[in-house]
Design a protein around this motif. Structure first.
Motif, PDB file in Angstrom:
ATOM      1  N   ARG A 259      -2.249   3.890  11.392  1.00 39.07           N
ATOM      2  CA  ARG A 259      -3.427   3.791  10.536  1.00 39.07           C
ATOM      3  C   ARG A 259      -4.881   3.122  10.703  1.00 39.07           C
ATOM      4  N   CYS A 260      -4.181   2.176  11.527  1.00 39.37           N
ATOM      5  CA  CYS A 260      -5.194   1.089  11.634  1.00 39.37           C
ATOM      6  C   CYS A 260      -6.139   1.845  13.158  1.00 39.37           C
TER       7      CYS A 260
ATOM      8  N   THR B  51      -1.106   6.838   6.884  1.00 43.68           N
ATOM      9  CA  THR B  51      -1.558   7.449   5.024  1.00 43.68           C
ATOM     10  C   THR B  51       0.008   7.285   4.102  1.00 43.68           C
TER      11      THR B  51
ATOM     12  N   ARG C 145      -0.742  -1.693   0.222  1.00 43.49           N
ATOM     13  CA  ARG C 145      -1.832  -2.116   0.423  1.00 43.49           C
ATOM     14  C   ARG C 145      -3.222  -2.600   1.577  1.00 43.49           C
ATOM     15  N   VAL C 146      -3.257  -1.631   2.411  1.00 44.96           N
ATOM     16  CA  VAL C 146      -3.488  -2.057   4.238  1.00 44.96           C
ATOM     17  C   VAL C 146      -5.104  -2.393   3.976  1.00 44.96           C
TER      18      VAL C 146
ATOM     19  N   ALA D  13      -0.600   3.486   4.059  1.00 43.81           N
ATOM     20  CA  ALA D  13      -1.139   2.824   3.683  1.00 43.81           C
ATOM     21  C   ALA D  13      -1.473   3.387   2.008  1.00 43.81           C
TER      22      ALA D  13
ATOM     23  N   LEU E 185       1.812   1.769  10.868  1.00 43.17           N
ATOM     24  CA  LEU E 185       0.470   1.058  10.476  1.00 43.17           C
ATOM     25  C   LEU E 185      -1.243   1.114  11.308  1.00 43.17           C
TER      26      LEU E 185
END
Length: 460
Positions: free
Chosen positions: A52-53, A14, A21-22, A17, A49
């Motif tokens: 996050r993804c 988070t 700007r992911v 993110a 990242l």
């Protein structure tokens, strides 16, 4: 057992993110044993990242010295991280990589997922650097240890930053199609070195499909300018609309391939084209037009709608933005202060900024919580705990919107009463767009001729 890793990946993902700007693209990660193999442009932030993804927790492989760092080491161990002993870190410790391979293979045999960076180092090159063979060796050893019935999946990932050192800039995280390596069973038994090399090439090809690669960083800037003017002149994208990097990515790849073709096949035309694109970019910079370009005209209704919508949003968000700014401006400025004092290497600048921002945000949130409790007990503390981050988030988005509006309004005022300047832009844009179309047509024709010759040579 997954709660602590999920908490850590949730918080750090988070944070990444919010820092960037992911924009995630690609299919979800498959179930079962999995290797996520990615390029490595931005130190520890790349792993955040992927956290996050990803729909799954992926155990990171990282260089061994990181596991001895204060705070970072315990976090990596809590995530199930696996240390890699690189020769450049400690030549006498490389024999301990046997343990690394066993740990990685055991994780895969247990149905887990690991993330690894085959380039072996974080870098700021405009292209992928030479791949190391460790990823392929882990994959093949894991399949061999399961008698080639493991069903291992390898997912190539491309991470592309607009400006990796700057907060709130774009980053595209592209997940490719998963593939396996069980088909290399016979080749691995006959010649393990050749099989490892083949799989490494397969992994590199997969990551290359998800990344932008240029000989020089300057080429990327020119490709981005050319793509922006082309899609707007072709009316695929409205003027002054800022597209996400992930949305633009396929077009940028195609422009990059075209640039390489014309440089190799027609160097003189390449030189003339670059001069035109650079002239357009200079004009664009002089007007501070940014990504949205210079519209050929401004119509009353679109301008009125723009003013009404964005003016309303800015007015409604202003009280929260003021409150958020008062609460969080010191925290927002802290990363820049730390970077100026520490002067880290460029590759770890974003990592230092993000770590500072995460620590400062947590400390400030605790402060508001305590002050709320002292001012009015638990009820006020609870309100402060919720409102402080909400106001901070609104302030961040408000500032971004205000910056866009300021850029658009300034451009509008600069062009007011200057039809000659708009005509100059329109003429150059039209000329470049026609050049691109003609070059694309020739490029496709030459590719078709090349394919036909190759098929004729094979007797097909």
């Amino acid at each position: 057992m997954d709660r602590i890793p999920r908490l850590i990946t949730g918080i750090t993902g988070t944070a990444a993110a919010l820092f960037y700007r992911v924009d995630r693209h690609g299919p979800p990660l498959p179930e079962g044993p999995l290797i996520v193999a990615a390029n490595h442009p931005n130190s520890l932030v790349d792993a955040l990242l992927i956290f996050r993804c990803s729909e799954r927790i992926t155990r990171p492989l990282g260089r061994a010295p990181l596991f001895d760092r204060f705070l970072l080491g315990p976090v990596l161990r809590a995530l199930g991280g696996i240390p890699v002993y690189r020769r450049e870190d400690d030549p006498e410790a490389t024999h301990r990589n046997d343990r690394m391979f066993r740990s990685a293979v055991d994780a895969l045999h247990g149905g887990g997922a690991i993330q690894i960076y085959p380039e072996g180092r974080s870098h700021s090159e405009a292209h992928l650097v030479a791949f190391r063979t460790g990823t392929a060796r882990i994959a093949l050893q894991a399949e061999e240890g399961a008698d080639w019935g493991l069903g291992l999946s390898i997912v190539p990932v491309g991470i592309t930053y607009a400006a990796k050192e700057l907060a709130r800039t774009e980053v595209a995280v592209r997940f490719g199609k998963a593939f396996g390596c069980a088909d290399l069973k016979d080749g691995y038994r006959e010649d393990p070195v050749a099989a490892v090399r083949r799989l490494t090439e397969r992994i590199e090809k997969g990551i290359r499909r998800q990344t932008l690669n240029f000989d020089r960083y300057r080429d990327r800037i020119l490709v981005e300018v050319a793509e922006q003017l082309y899609v707007r002149e072709s009316r695929w994208v409205p003027w002054r609309v800022r597209e996400r990097l992930g949305t633009r990515f396929p077009r940028l790849q195609r422009f990059a391939s075209g640039l390489e073709w014309i440089r190799a096949a027609h160097p003189e035309e390449h030189r003339r084209l670059i001069e035109k694109v650079e002239r357009y970019a200079e004009l664009n910079d002089e007007l501070h037009a940014g990504e949205g370009g210079v519209p050929p005209r401004y119509s009353f209704l679109p301008v009125a709608r723009y003013v009404l919508v964005r003016g309303t949003l800015l007015a409604l968000g202003l009280p929260f933005a003021i409150a958020g700014s008062l609460l969080w401006v010191p925290v927002a400025r802290l990363p820049g202060f730390v970077v100026r004092r520490v002067k880290p290497q460029f590759e770890v600048t974003a990592t230092i900024k993000l770590a500072t921002l995460l620590g400062g945000t947590f400390a400030a949130w605790i402060l508001w919580l305590v002050l709320g409790y002292l001012a009015g007990g638990m009820s006020v503390a609870a309100v402060a705990a919720v409102l402080a981050p909400v106001c901070g988030f609104v302030a961040m988005r408000w500032v971004e919107l205000a910056r866009e509006v300021r850029e658009d309004a300034a451009l509008f005022l600069r062009l007011l009463g200057r039809p000659d300047l708009r005509e100059q832009f329109a003429e150059l844009r039209s000329e470049l767009t026609e050049t691109f179309r003609q070059l694309e047509k020739r490029w496709m024709e030459e590719r078709q001729v090349s394919v036909r010759k190759e098929l004729d040579g094979r007797g097909i």
